[in-house]
Design an enzyme around this catalytic site. Structure first.
Site, PDB file in Angstrom:
ATOM      1  N   SER A  62      44.538  30.636  44.347  1.00 16.33           N
ATOM      2  CA  SER A  62      45.524  31.687  44.593  1.00 16.33           C
ATOM      3  C   SER A  62      46.848  31.099  45.077  1.00 16.33           C
ATOM      4  CB  SER A  62      45.012  32.661  45.664  1.00 16.33           C
ATOM      5  OG  SER A  62      43.741  33.165  45.314  1.00 16.33           O
TER       6      SER A  62
HETATM    7  N1  SAH Z   1      39.690  31.406  47.073  1.00 15.91           N
HETATM    8  C1  SAH Z   1      39.852  30.602  45.865  1.00 15.91           C
HETATM    9  C2  SAH Z   1      40.361  31.448  44.721  1.00 15.91           C
HETATM   10  C3  SAH Z   1      39.474  31.329  43.529  1.00 15.91           C
HETATM   11  S1  SAH Z   1      39.700  32.544  42.265  1.00 15.91           S
HETATM   12  C4  SAH Z   1      40.706  29.366  46.141  1.00 15.91           C
HETATM   13  O1  SAH Z   1      41.253  29.273  47.223  1.00 15.91           O
HETATM   14  O2  SAH Z   1      40.778  28.495  45.274  1.00 15.91           O
HETATM   15  C5  SAH Z   1      38.272  33.567  42.521  1.00 15.91           C
HETATM   16  C6  SAH Z   1      36.929  32.920  42.345  1.00 15.91           C
HETATM   17  O3  SAH Z   1      35.956  33.961  42.468  1.00 15.91           O
HETATM   18  C7  SAH Z   1      36.662  32.252  41.013  1.00 15.91           C
HETATM   19  O4  SAH Z   1      36.352  30.902  41.227  1.00 15.91           O
HETATM   20  C8  SAH Z   1      35.460  33.015  40.442  1.00 15.91           C
HETATM   21  O5  SAH Z   1      34.533  32.197  39.745  1.00 15.91           O
HETATM   22  C9  SAH Z   1      34.833  33.597  41.685  1.00 15.91           C
HETATM   23  N2  SAH Z   1      33.967  34.778  41.527  1.00 15.91           N
HETATM   24  C10 SAH Z   1      34.139  35.849  40.712  1.00 15.91           C
HETATM   25  N3  SAH Z   1      33.136  36.734  40.894  1.00 15.91           N
HETATM   26  C11 SAH Z   1      32.316  36.215  41.848  1.00 15.91           C
HETATM   27  C12 SAH Z   1      31.103  36.656  42.476  1.00 15.91           C
HETATM   28  N4  SAH Z   1      30.535  37.815  42.173  1.00 15.91           N
HETATM   29  N5  SAH Z   1      30.556  35.849  43.426  1.00 15.91           N
HETATM   30  C13 SAH Z   1      31.123  34.660  43.750  1.00 15.91           C
HETATM   31  N6  SAH Z   1      32.248  34.197  43.191  1.00 15.91           N
HETATM   32  C14 SAH Z   1      32.847  34.961  42.257  1.00 15.91           C
END
Ligand code: SAH
Length: 214
Positions: A62
């Site tokens: 993000s």
């Molecule tokens: N907080 C992260 C942002 C990653 S984007 C950072 O700082 O890099 C959001 C992430 O949520 C993705 O990697 C995606 O694979 C994950 N995601 C989506 N649905 C999910 C679920 N039900 N449980 C766990 N992770 C999930």
């Protein structure tokens, strides 16, 4: 790395302080965690631009402002147990770990979970636990939480996550239709069966995929 330290300081001034990020704990954490190490090498040059970047598996880290905004909304004072859904690179979890006592973060893509774990370890961050699985079901065995944050957007606020909040606990989650425009929703559990809801504005997140997601 000296160049990155300077860029990080500038990011805190220009993209956070100059906007509505004022919580000193959030600003300190954002000034400490090295965002560049959570980003694939070919994109590191842009580590301190205020934008999301690809991290593999079609997912993104993000933008710094959004990480700060969500963390600030959790109202952490120190000492809390926090759950994050969507570990991705592990960057936001590292920020949470600088403020809270203990952080659990769930990621559905095994390669991302493994890499996040490795990066956090290399950075000497010991109070963040990365778990691979479906985060829409929360983490019953560590519940209840002082704060829960989801960094992927679902069609509605997952009921299971609301139930894993302590009384007066906060849940911050992007909610919206498929596509990339959602509202950032903050839920506060004011009593056993009472939840207050606030809209923190428009956001754009990757989809939350799981039992209580898409
Ligand atoms: N907080 C992260 C942002 C990653 S984007 C950072 O700082 O890099 C959001 C992430 O949520 C993705 O990697 C995606 O694979 C994950 N995601 C989506 N649905 C999910 C679920 N039900 N449980 C766990 N992770 C999930």
């Amino acid at each position: 790395m000296g160049g990155f330290a300077k860029e990080r300081g500038r990011m805190v001034e220009r993209h956070l302080k100059a906007r509505d990020i004022s919580d000193p704990k959030v600003l300190a954490a954002m000034g400490k965690v090295r965002r560049e190490v959570f980003i694939p090498e070919q994109f590191r040059i842009n580590a301190y631009a205020d934008r999301p970047l690809p991290i593999g598996e079609g997912q993104t880290i993000s933008q710094p402002y959004i990480v700060a905004l969500m963390t600030q909304a959790l109202e952490l004072k120190g000492g809390e147990t926090v759950l994050e859904i969507g570990a991705g690179s592990g960057y936001a979890a590292a920020i949470l770990g600088k403020i809270a006592d203990q952080v659990f973060t769930i990621e559905r893509h095994q390669p991302l979970a493994d890499l996040a774990r490795k990066t956090l370890k290399a950075e000497g961050i010991k109070n963040v636990t990365v778990i691979c699985g479906d985060g829409t079901k929360g983490l019953e065995k560590e519940a209840p939480f002082d704060a829960i944050v989801a960094t992927a957007a679902g069609p509605k606020v997952p009921e299971t996550l609301k139930k894993q909040l302590k009384i007066s606990g906060r849940l911050v989650v992007p909610v919206g239709g498929a596509g990339y425009f959602q509202r950032l929703i903050k839920i506060t559990r004011t009593a056993e069966d009472k939840f207050e809801q606030a809209d923190l504005g428009g956001v754009s997140f990757v989809p939350l995929i799981g039992e209580e997601g898409y």
